[in-house]
Scaffold this motif. Structure first.
Motif, PDB file in Angstrom:
ATOM      1  N   SER A 172       0.858  -1.185   0.000  1.00 23.92           N
ATOM      2  CA  SER A 172       0.000   0.000   0.000  1.00 23.92           C
ATOM      3  C   SER A 172       0.891   1.230   0.000  1.00 23.92           C
ATOM      4  N   ASP A 173       0.326   2.367  -0.384  1.00 25.00           N
ATOM      5  CA  ASP A 173       1.056   3.634  -0.414  1.00 25.00           C
ATOM      6  C   ASP A 173       0.016   4.730  -0.578  1.00 25.00           C
ATOM      7  N   SER A 174      -0.225   5.506   0.474  1.00 21.65           N
ATOM      8  CA  SER A 174      -1.234   6.559   0.377  1.00 21.65           C
ATOM      9  C   SER A 174      -0.802   7.780   1.192  1.00 21.65           C
ATOM     10  N   GLY A 228       3.543   9.811 -10.462  1.00 21.94           N
ATOM     11  CA  GLY A 228       3.347   8.524  -9.789  1.00 21.94           C
ATOM     12  C   GLY A 228       4.306   7.443 -10.219  1.00 21.94           C
ATOM     13  N   HIS A 229       4.123   6.279  -9.606  1.00 22.30           N
ATOM     14  CA  HIS A 229       4.966   5.108  -9.849  1.00 22.30           C
ATOM     15  C   HIS A 229       4.111   3.859  -9.763  1.00 22.30           C
ATOM     16  N   GLY A 230       4.517   2.814 -10.473  1.00 20.59           N
ATOM     17  CA  GLY A 230       3.832   1.538 -10.355  1.00 20.59           C
ATOM     18  C   GLY A 230       4.041   0.956  -8.968  1.00 20.59           C
ATOM     19  N   VAL A 285       7.383  -1.296  -3.789  1.00 17.63           N
ATOM     20  CA  VAL A 285       6.637  -0.038  -3.630  1.00 17.63           C
ATOM     21  C   VAL A 285       6.793   0.845  -4.863  1.00 17.63           C
ATOM     22  N   HIS A 286       7.988   0.825  -5.450  1.00 19.82           N
ATOM     23  CA  HIS A 286       8.237   1.633  -6.652  1.00 19.82           C
ATOM     24  C   HIS A 286       8.632   0.708  -7.792  1.00 19.82           C
ATOM     25  N   GLU A 287       7.865   0.683  -8.855  1.00 21.25           N
ATOM     26  CA  GLU A 287       8.205  -0.140 -10.009  1.00 21.25           C
ATOM     27  C   GLU A 287       7.567   0.495 -11.239  1.00 21.25           C
ATOM     28  N   PHE A 298      -0.760   1.868 -10.322  1.00 17.24           N
ATOM     29  CA  PHE A 298       0.238   2.901 -10.022  1.00 17.24           C
ATOM     30  C   PHE A 298      -0.349   3.969  -9.117  1.00 17.24           C
ATOM     31  N   SER A 299       0.558   4.768  -8.556  1.00 18.36           N
ATOM     32  CA  SER A 299       0.125   5.860  -7.690  1.00 18.36           C
ATOM     33  C   SER A 299      -0.152   7.102  -8.519  1.00 18.36           C
ATOM     34  N   ILE A 300      -1.049   7.929  -7.995  1.00 17.52           N
ATOM     35  CA  ILE A 300      -1.267   9.277  -8.536  1.00 17.52           C
ATOM     36  C   ILE A 300      -1.085  10.204  -7.342  1.00 17.52           C
ATOM     37  N   GLU A 301       0.058  10.914  -7.338  1.00 22.11           N
ATOM     38  CA  GLU A 301       0.441  11.647  -6.135  1.00 22.11           C
ATOM     39  C   GLU A 301       1.096  12.995  -6.413  1.00 22.11           C
ATOM     40  N   PRO A 302       0.334  13.910  -7.034  1.00 26.66           N
ATOM     41  CA  PRO A 302       0.920  15.241  -7.191  1.00 26.66           C
ATOM     42  C   PRO A 302       1.125  15.899  -5.821  1.00 26.66           C
ATOM     43  N   ILE A 331      -1.188  14.534  -2.187  1.00 23.70           N
ATOM     44  CA  ILE A 331      -2.370  13.665  -2.094  1.00 23.70           C
ATOM     45  C   ILE A 331      -2.078  12.467  -2.979  1.00 23.70           C
ATOM     46  N   GLU A 332      -2.193  11.263  -2.429  1.00 28.78           N
ATOM     47  CA  GLU A 332      -1.795  10.065  -3.175  1.00 28.78           C
ATOM     48  C   GLU A 332      -2.786   8.922  -3.024  1.00 28.78           C
ATOM     49  N   ASP A 333      -3.200   8.406  -4.163  1.00 27.11           N
ATOM     50  CA  ASP A 333      -4.004   7.184  -4.219  1.00 27.11           C
ATOM     51  C   ASP A 333      -3.329   6.193  -5.146  1.00 27.11           C
TER      52      ASP A 333
HETATM   53 ZN    ZN Z   1       4.028   6.684  -3.777  1.00 23.26          ZN
END
Ligand code: ZN
Ligand code: ZN
Ligand code: ZN
Length: 371
Positions: free
Chosen positions: A240-242, A304-306, A311-313, A331-335, A347-349
């Motif tokens: 997870s990553d939020s 973002g990242h996969g 966690v990062h791919e 992947f994450s969307i985290e501007p 903010i990251e989902d």
């Molecule tokens: Zn992230």
């Protein structure tokens, strides 16, 4: 991890696909060391040690695991055992590179996983008397597209981290240090269903302006904007990553306004994420909203990242990445916006691409939350 998260047939299919992709890429063999690729392919966990463990696969090769005898029981408890893969074990004093050479056979092009360290790559290259190349393009293909069972694990991880974010107001308040708050969060990451804590970032006030800040002994003050970016791995190994941004007490109105723009930027990228668009188009969707509000300069990193067993791919959601997104990518969307010496917000989902859009795996309140 004591039991494998997926049926052995899943690992058999992954191995078969990796061999097919190696063939397509013109590689005769791929040597995979401990790390996310080995975990993905056969469920073997753990980091590289000075003693070589490696999986050898390739078109027309019998998949073989070279392993120190002292690690044998652990490796046999994974898909290596349940699929009955060939095992070449070795003891101190023997040369494991000879065993890899035997498994590889007569080859011209050999790829190595990107997590295999120079410690092993150099002697292996000498033993095979061939130049080794990165097998990353072959190995990332499988990991990048999540099947429904993997998506379910990411969803489980997302639910668990959402539960932690919903509890952050219990711990975040003026007079406590970032480190104290982070310790409570870390405990909750495990209590809410993760097996391990992967990271806890609590960036208060000016510390939030540094996207790489983790935690410090800074005492949180009334009026602080606080970035809380957290993640862990559920028992299957999926992460997870939020990130959510909180205000302690009443925030400065201008900061609150800018964070409302950030929430819209994040939503714009979520809305843009679907199969057929490029990674850079998703990045641009968030970037444009911030630029239109005069905040373009404050956005210091990629969108973002996969995410998966690491966690990062891939795929990286970044300017200039022309990779066309496909169903099953996660992947994450985290501007974020960062004002040096003052404050920052992110903010990251995590999202998973569906046939015609995306599923957002994190649903805790996105707007600036006053605690
Ligand atoms: Zn992230
Ligand atoms: Zn994060
Ligand atoms: Zn990160």
């Amino acid at each position: 991890m004591s039991t494998l998260p997926f049926d052995s047939s899943v690992y058999a299919a992954r191995l078969e696909r990796a061999s097919a992709l190696a063939a397509e890429a013109g590689l005769d063999a791929v040597v995979v060391g401990p790390g996310p690729d080995l975990k993905y392919l056969v469920g073997v966990e753990g980091d590289t040690i000075e003693r070589l463990t490696a999986l050898v696969l390739g078109p027309g090769l019998e998949a073989t695991v070279v392993v120190p005898r002292m690690e044998l029981a652990k490796v046999r408890s994974t898909a290596v055992g349940s699929l009955g893969l060939a095992v070449s074990d070795w003891v101190d004093g023997e040369n494991p590179y000879d065993l890899v050479a035997a498994a590889v056979g007569k080859t011209t092009r050999v790829g190595v996983s990107d997590a295999l360290p120079a410690l092993h790559v150099i002697p292996l290259g000498e033993r095979l008397s061939t130049g080794l190349e990165l097998a990353t393009p072959v190995l990332r293909e499988g990991r990048m597209i999540k099947d429904s069972a993997e998506a379910a694990e990411l969803r489980r991880a997302g639910d668990a981290i959402d539960a932690v974010h919903r509890r952050v107001p219990e711990w975040l308040r003026a007079g406590r240090t970032e480190r104290e708050v982070a310790a409570d969060i870390a405990e909750a990451i495990v209590a809410e269903g993760h097996e391990t804590v992967e990271f806890v970032i609590v960036g208060s006030g000016p510390n939030g302006a540094d996207p790489h800040h983790e935690v410090s002994d800074r005492v949180i003050e009334d009026g602080d904007i606080v970035v809380v970016d957290i993640g862990g791995a559920v028992p299957s190994g999926y992460n997870s990553d939020s990130t959510r941004t909180y205000a302690v007490g009443t925030p400065d109105p201008e900061a609150a306004e800018r964070i409302a723009v950030l929430v819209r930027a994040q939503q714009a990228a979520v809305d843009a994420a679907r199969p057929g668009v490029t990674a850079s188009e998703v990045d641009a969707a968030a970037r444009q909203v911030l630029a239109d509000a005069g905040l373009g300069e404050a956005f210091l990193h990629r969108t973002g990242h996969g995410i998966g067993v690491s966690v990062h791919e891939e795929p990286y959601i970044a300017p200039g990445n022309d990779l066309v997104l496909r169903e099953g990518m996660a992947f994450s969307i985290e501007p974020g916006i960062y004002f040096a010496g003052e404050w920052g917000a992110r903010i990251e989902d995590i999202v998973v691409l569906t046939a015609d859009g995306c599923e957002r795996l994190n649903t805790s309140e996105h707007a600036l939350r006053s605690v």
